[in-house]
Design a protein around this motif. Sequence first.
Motif, mmCIF file in Angstrom:
data_model
loop_
_atom_site.group_PDB
_atom_site.id
_atom_site.type_symbol
_atom_site.label_atom_id
_atom_site.label_comp_id
_atom_site.label_asym_id
_atom_site.label_seq_id
_atom_site.Cartn_x
_atom_site.Cartn_y
_atom_site.Cartn_z
ATOM 1 N N ILE A 100 39.837 51.473 38.602
ATOM 2 C CA ILE A 100 39.255 50.128 38.733
ATOM 3 C C ILE A 100 38.837 49.859 40.169
ATOM 4 O O ILE A 100 39.492 50.328 41.116
ATOM 5 C CB ILE A 100 40.266 49.054 38.249
ATOM 6 C CG1 ILE A 100 39.589 47.687 38.101
ATOM 7 C CG2 ILE A 100 41.481 48.950 39.143
ATOM 8 C CD1 ILE A 100 40.381 46.686 37.262
ATOM 9 N N ASP A 102 38.199 46.528 42.405
ATOM 10 C CA ASP A 102 38.447 45.088 42.411
ATOM 11 C C ASP A 102 37.855 44.545 43.711
ATOM 12 O O ASP A 102 36.648 44.310 43.809
ATOM 13 C CB ASP A 102 39.965 44.915 42.291
ATOM 14 C CG ASP A 102 40.417 43.498 42.089
ATOM 15 O OD1 ASP A 102 40.166 42.668 42.975
ATOM 16 O OD2 ASP A 102 41.048 43.186 41.067
ATOM 17 N N LYS A 130 35.169 45.178 38.598
ATOM 18 C CA LYS A 130 35.197 43.701 38.578
ATOM 19 C C LYS A 130 34.312 43.228 39.721
ATOM 20 O O LYS A 130 34.811 42.923 40.810
ATOM 21 C CB LYS A 130 36.619 43.205 38.852
ATOM 22 C CG LYS A 130 37.593 43.291 37.745
ATOM 23 C CD LYS A 130 38.841 42.510 38.179
ATOM 24 C CE LYS A 130 40.060 42.924 37.467
ATOM 25 N NZ LYS A 130 41.283 42.308 38.031
ATOM 26 N N GLN A 150 39.684 39.208 35.406
ATOM 27 C CA GLN A 150 40.963 39.006 34.739
ATOM 28 C C GLN A 150 41.832 40.221 35.028
ATOM 29 O O GLN A 150 41.302 41.329 35.151
ATOM 30 C CB GLN A 150 40.757 38.892 33.223
ATOM 31 C CG GLN A 150 40.034 37.615 32.838
ATOM 32 C CD GLN A 150 39.632 37.605 31.380
ATOM 33 O OE1 GLN A 150 39.103 38.583 30.869
ATOM 34 N NE2 GLN A 150 39.882 36.502 30.726
ATOM 35 N N PHE A 151 43.121 40.019 35.118
ATOM 36 C CA PHE A 151 44.005 41.140 35.445
ATOM 37 C C PHE A 151 44.279 41.949 34.181
ATOM 38 O O PHE A 151 44.747 41.423 33.176
ATOM 39 C CB PHE A 151 45.314 40.640 36.055
ATOM 40 C CG PHE A 151 46.030 41.729 36.796
ATOM 41 C CD1 PHE A 151 45.726 42.010 38.120
ATOM 42 C CD2 PHE A 151 46.987 42.511 36.152
ATOM 43 C CE1 PHE A 151 46.357 43.034 38.804
ATOM 44 C CE2 PHE A 151 47.629 43.548 36.825
ATOM 45 C CZ PHE A 151 47.309 43.807 38.151
ATOM 46 N N VAL A 152 43.935 43.232 34.241
ATOM 47 C CA VAL A 152 44.041 44.074 33.043
ATOM 48 C C VAL A 152 45.088 45.177 33.235
ATOM 49 O O VAL A 152 45.364 45.602 34.360
ATOM 50 C CB VAL A 152 42.674 44.705 32.677
ATOM 51 C CG1 VAL A 152 41.700 43.647 32.200
ATOM 52 C CG2 VAL A 152 42.086 45.488 33.839
ATOM 53 N N LEU A 157 46.405 51.600 34.043
ATOM 54 C CA LEU A 157 46.522 50.420 34.912
ATOM 55 C C LEU A 157 47.845 49.708 34.666
ATOM 56 O O LEU A 157 48.249 49.525 33.511
ATOM 57 C CB LEU A 157 45.373 49.456 34.645
ATOM 58 C CG LEU A 157 44.019 49.984 35.078
ATOM 59 C CD1 LEU A 157 43.011 49.877 33.957
ATOM 60 C CD2 LEU A 157 43.525 49.241 36.296
#
Length: 185
Positions: A100, A102, A130, A150-152, A157
């Motif tokens: 990811i 971020d 993101k 949104q926190f996934v 992860l």
Amino acid sequence: MPSAGRLLLSSEQIQKRVRELAAQIDADYADGPIYLISVLKGAFMFVADLSRALKKRSVRIEFMAISSYGNQKTSSGQVKVTHDLDVNIEGHNVLIVEDIIDSGVTLSYLRRILEQRRPKSLEIVTLLDKPERRVAPVAVKYVGFRIPDQFVVGYGLDYAEDYRNLSDICVLSSEPELRLEGVSL
Ligand code: PRP
Ligand code: 7HP
């Protein structure tokens, strides 16, 4: 411990996209080995699936560990290499494999330090992006899915080291009634 929460991407959606990314990477590189540099821990599942989906070249898999989140949901901004490469990447095609992006702090730092080692090429593949969260700009060639802020968790992860083993990706929720909804444990 918060529950995993709402399903965002199913295992089937993830696997299909991984195969598409691999086909694109296979088409983009001329023959010859490619070094996949996987960023631990989050990218461990993605690199395992991506590497098996690459069919047209020899693939070498290396790991680095970088930490900036600790047990928080936001980056500390302090990037630390906790495990460096064991190989010299000078003159090689290198693809950084991330789970990811971020804030972009981790990858912009990693890209900078790997560029100094003079690879023949250096690109980034990330499963998730993101874009709304970006603080440090970073050029990413291959993106699996662009997702909202949104926190996934799941598919590598974590939140505070939990949920990495889920096959799906879920939006973390602390709502008890959403516990394990749509999650294949
Ligand atoms: C996560 C993720 C990326 C980074 C992305 O790693 O795996 O490496 O955060 O965030 P950024 O774009 O804001 O820098 P984390 O530090 O949580 O370690 P982990 O991979 O071991 O979970
Ligand atoms: C890091 C991270 N780790 C897990 N889930 C997310 O949504 C994340 N963003 N940045």
